[in-house]
Design a protein around this motif. Structure first.
Motif, PDB file in Angstrom:
ATOM      1  N   TRP A 194     -48.139 -64.572  -4.240  1.00 45.62           N
ATOM      2  CA  TRP A 194     -47.141 -65.537  -3.402  1.00 45.62           C
ATOM      3  C   TRP A 194     -47.617 -67.266  -3.832  1.00 45.62           C
ATOM      4  CZ3 TRP A 194     -42.213 -66.157  -1.825  1.00 45.62           C
ATOM      5  CH2 TRP A 194     -41.600 -64.359  -1.833  1.00 45.62           C
ATOM      6  N   PHE A 195     -48.896 -67.878  -3.921  1.00 44.01           N
ATOM      7  CA  PHE A 195     -49.491 -68.503  -4.050  1.00 44.01           C
ATOM      8  C   PHE A 195     -49.030 -69.335  -5.757  1.00 44.01           C
ATOM      9  CE2 PHE A 195     -53.031 -70.742  -6.832  1.00 44.01           C
ATOM     10  CZ  PHE A 195     -53.588 -71.334  -6.041  1.00 44.01           C
ATOM     11  N   LYS A 196     -48.757 -68.095  -6.669  1.00 47.48           N
ATOM     12  CA  LYS A 196     -48.792 -67.971  -8.256  1.00 47.48           C
ATOM     13  C   LYS A 196     -47.392 -68.495  -8.127  1.00 47.48           C
ATOM     14  CE  LYS A 196     -50.229 -64.620  -9.833  1.00 47.48           C
ATOM     15  NZ  LYS A 196     -50.553 -63.557 -11.283  1.00 47.48           N
ATOM     16  N   ARG A 197     -46.283 -68.073  -7.615  1.00 42.77           N
ATOM     17  CA  ARG A 197     -44.503 -68.664  -7.546  1.00 42.77           C
ATOM     18  C   ARG A 197     -44.640 -70.520  -6.719  1.00 42.77           C
ATOM     19  NH1 ARG A 197     -40.680 -64.536  -4.460  1.00 42.77           N
ATOM     20  NH2 ARG A 197     -41.740 -63.469  -6.058  1.00 42.77           N
ATOM     21  N   GLY A 198     -45.978 -70.603  -5.772  1.00 42.30           N
ATOM     22  CA  GLY A 198     -45.487 -71.761  -5.689  1.00 42.30           C
ATOM     23  C   GLY A 198     -45.660 -72.750  -6.286  1.00 42.30           C
ATOM     24  N   PHE A 199     -47.425 -72.012  -7.098  1.00 40.17           N
ATOM     25  CA  PHE A 199     -48.013 -72.804  -8.222  1.00 40.17           C
ATOM     26  C   PHE A 199     -46.303 -73.342  -9.298  1.00 40.17           C
ATOM     27  CE2 PHE A 199     -49.563 -72.720 -12.077  1.00 40.17           C
ATOM     28  CZ  PHE A 199     -50.191 -74.210 -11.992  1.00 40.17           C
ATOM     29  N   GLU A 200     -46.365 -72.230  -9.677  1.00 38.58           N
ATOM     30  CA  GLU A 200     -45.144 -72.046 -10.729  1.00 38.58           C
ATOM     31  C   GLU A 200     -44.068 -72.619 -10.768  1.00 38.58           C
ATOM     32  OE1 GLU A 200     -44.015 -68.306 -11.587  1.00 38.58           O
ATOM     33  OE2 GLU A 200     -46.109 -67.906 -12.620  1.00 38.58           O
ATOM     34  N   ALA A 201     -42.914 -73.138  -9.329  1.00 37.21           N
ATOM     35  CA  ALA A 201     -41.860 -73.732  -8.742  1.00 37.21           C
ATOM     36  C   ALA A 201     -42.376 -75.006  -8.381  1.00 37.21           C
ATOM     37  CB  ALA A 201     -40.627 -72.774  -7.781  1.00 37.21           C
ATOM     38  N   GLY A 202     -43.335 -75.184  -7.552  1.00 36.15           N
ATOM     39  CA  GLY A 202     -43.234 -76.273  -7.227  1.00 36.15           C
ATOM     40  C   GLY A 202     -42.479 -76.663  -6.005  1.00 36.15           C
ATOM     41  N   ARG A 203     -41.547 -76.182  -5.273  1.00 35.25           N
ATOM     42  CA  ARG A 203     -40.466 -76.263  -4.531  1.00 35.25           C
ATOM     43  C   ARG A 203     -40.731 -75.610  -3.199  1.00 35.25           C
ATOM     44  NH1 ARG A 203     -37.472 -74.620  -8.579  1.00 35.25           N
ATOM     45  NH2 ARG A 203     -36.483 -72.437  -6.971  1.00 35.25           N
ATOM     46  N   LEU A 204     -40.120 -76.312  -1.826  1.00 37.02           N
ATOM     47  CA  LEU A 204     -40.237 -75.029  -0.905  1.00 37.02           C
ATOM     48  C   LEU A 204     -39.427 -73.897  -0.441  1.00 37.02           C
ATOM     49  CD1 LEU A 204     -40.255 -78.589   1.692  1.00 37.02           C
ATOM     50  CD2 LEU A 204     -42.170 -77.200   0.898  1.00 37.02           C
ATOM     51  N   ASP A 205     -37.970 -74.445  -1.603  1.00 33.72           N
ATOM     52  CA  ASP A 205     -37.494 -73.535  -1.307  1.00 33.72           C
ATOM     53  C   ASP A 205     -37.272 -72.115  -2.528  1.00 33.72           C
ATOM     54  OD1 ASP A 205     -36.594 -74.196  -4.255  1.00 33.72           O
ATOM     55  OD2 ASP A 205     -34.536 -74.921  -3.422  1.00 33.72           O
ATOM     56  N   ALA A 206     -38.771 -72.691  -3.266  1.00 34.01           N
ATOM     57  CA  ALA A 206     -39.778 -70.900  -3.516  1.00 34.01           C
ATOM     58  C   ALA A 206     -40.422 -70.289  -2.480  1.00 34.01           C
ATOM     59  CB  ALA A 206     -40.272 -71.595  -5.056  1.00 34.01           C
ATOM     60  N   CYS A 207     -40.302 -70.333  -1.532  1.00 32.85           N
ATOM     61  CA  CYS A 207     -41.894 -70.070  -0.856  1.00 32.85           C
ATOM     62  C   CYS A 207     -40.562 -69.233   0.139  1.00 32.85           C
ATOM     63  CB  CYS A 207     -42.265 -71.234  -0.524  1.00 32.85           C
ATOM     64  SG  CYS A 207     -43.258 -71.816  -1.853  1.00 32.85           S
ATOM     65  N   ASP A 208     -39.489 -68.500   0.522  1.00 29.20           N
ATOM     66  CA  ASP A 208     -38.867 -68.236   1.168  1.00 29.20           C
ATOM     67  C   ASP A 208     -39.373 -66.700   1.460  1.00 29.20           C
ATOM     68  OD1 ASP A 208     -37.195 -67.284   3.431  1.00 29.20           O
ATOM     69  OD2 ASP A 208     -35.301 -68.344   2.790  1.00 29.20           O
ATOM     70  N   THR A 209     -40.199 -66.467   2.048  1.00 29.28           N
ATOM     71  CA  THR A 209     -40.962 -65.135   2.543  1.00 29.28           C
ATOM     72  C   THR A 209     -40.430 -64.128   3.285  1.00 29.28           C
ATOM     73  OG1 THR A 209     -42.715 -65.605   3.997  1.00 29.28           O
ATOM     74  CG2 THR A 209     -43.090 -65.553   1.464  1.00 29.28           C
ATOM     75  N   PHE A 210     -39.358 -64.740   4.707  1.00 35.13           N
ATOM     76  CA  PHE A 210     -38.745 -64.098   4.957  1.00 35.13           C
ATOM     77  C   PHE A 210     -37.110 -63.470   4.111  1.00 35.13           C
ATOM     78  CE2 PHE A 210     -41.417 -66.865   7.206  1.00 35.13           C
ATOM     79  CZ  PHE A 210     -41.901 -66.408   8.515  1.00 35.13           C
ATOM     80  N   ALA A 211     -37.333 -64.223   3.736  1.00 35.09           N
ATOM     81  CA  ALA A 211     -35.428 -63.778   2.272  1.00 35.09           C
ATOM     82  C   ALA A 211     -36.009 -62.392   1.755  1.00 35.09           C
ATOM     83  CB  ALA A 211     -34.446 -65.595   2.293  1.00 35.09           C
ATOM     84  N   ALA A 212     -37.668 -63.113   1.303  1.00 33.76           N
ATOM     85  CA  ALA A 212     -37.710 -61.340   0.543  1.00 33.76           C
ATOM     86  C   ALA A 212     -37.299 -60.176   0.784  1.00 33.76           C
ATOM     87  CB  ALA A 212     -38.951 -61.965  -0.378  1.00 33.76           C
ATOM     88  N   ARG A 213     -37.050 -58.794  -0.119  1.00 35.77           N
ATOM     89  CA  ARG A 213     -36.826 -58.130  -0.409  1.00 35.77           C
ATOM     90  C   ARG A 213     -38.306 -57.445  -0.006  1.00 35.77           C
ATOM     91  NH1 ARG A 213     -31.281 -55.027  -2.004  1.00 35.77           N
ATOM     92  NH2 ARG A 213     -32.218 -53.775  -1.015  1.00 35.77           N
ATOM     93  N   ASP A 214     -38.901 -57.407  -1.134  1.00 30.82           N
ATOM     94  CA  ASP A 214     -40.381 -56.901  -1.823  1.00 30.82           C
ATOM     95  C   ASP A 214     -40.698 -58.092  -1.766  1.00 30.82           C
ATOM     96  OD1 ASP A 214     -42.789 -55.726  -3.057  1.00 30.82           O
ATOM     97  OD2 ASP A 214     -41.049 -55.669  -4.671  1.00 30.82           O
ATOM     98  N   LEU A 215     -41.880 -58.394  -0.947  1.00 34.72           N
ATOM     99  CA  LEU A 215     -43.235 -59.485  -0.747  1.00 34.72           C
ATOM    100  C   LEU A 215     -44.235 -58.992  -1.871  1.00 34.72           C
ATOM    101  CD1 LEU A 215     -43.474 -59.772   2.650  1.00 34.72           C
ATOM    102  CD2 LEU A 215     -42.486 -60.854   1.465  1.00 34.72           C
TER     103      LEU A 215
END
Length: 216
Positions: free
Chosen positions: A195-216
């Protein structure tokens, strides 16, 4: 304060300014206003809006007073006990706590509290999602730092190593315990790094919706 402690204190203040500058820009890009949070550096124990705390709890954020707290001895533990040295590892820890501030500003923290109040069995799984989202927000800060060309070779690896070092599975193993995902509160080493890498690659708040993710 020793010269080494003063140097660390100055770095912490520099990192917090950079973290909050990045989050202010991210909020502005989505038409929102960022409200800064104060960082309180303490030794041994501290009184907070969430009650008294000791250095044993590690770095934390208190939604009640919108402050992040850290005892500088945690960085010694991060380096010596958890094997995650380096400036960027130190800054990642701060960015993670300011990720919790973002959750407070966006109402995520209140939503989690209401859900847990309604169903106590959700406490650990929702805590994991909340902590992984804070890791993702920390990645957004790293993304902003990279755009400013402030990153050196190996910096992102330092942050990922720090995230992995304090994963629940690794901490349980270090304590001589059996790894039990049902007791996780922050996520596994692999999840925290992902999830750190996901934020780093996207740079956007909407890329960090862990609550909607089916697979963490």
């Amino acid at each position: 304060m020793t010269p080494a402690e003063q140097e660390l204190y100055d770095f912490i203040n520099y990192a917090v300014d950079d973290i909050q500058d990045t989050f202010a820009k991210v909020f502005a890009a989505s038409g929102q206003q960022y409200r800064p949070a104060t960082l309180k550096v303490f030794a041994e124990s501290v009184d907070t809006g969430c009650g008294p705390a000791s250095s044993a709890v590690g770095p934390f954020y208190c939604p009640a007073d919108s402050k992040a707290y850290i005892d500088m001895t945690f960085y010694r533990d991060l380096r010596d006990r958890f094997g995650a040295p380096g400036d960027f590892a130190q800054a990642y820890v701060l960015a993670h706590e300011y990720g919790h501030h973002i959750q407070n500003l966006l109402g995520t923290d209140d939503q989690v509290r209401r859900q847990v109040a309604g169903d106590k069995s959700l406490e650990n799984p929702l805590s994991v999602r909340q902590e992984l989202q804070a890791d993702c927000y920390a990645g957004i800060w790293a993304h902003g730092t990279a755009k400013k060309q402030l990153i050196e070779a190996g910096d992102i690896e330092e942050s990922i190593k720090a995230a992995q070092a304090i994963g629940d599975d690794r901490l349980q193993k270090m304590a001589g315990q059996r790894v039990n995902p049902e007791t996780f509160t922050h996520g596994s080493s692999a999840q925290r790094a992902r999830w750190f890498k996901r934020g780093f690659e996207a740079g956007r708040l909407d890329a960090c919706d862990t609550f909607a993710a089916r697979d963490l």
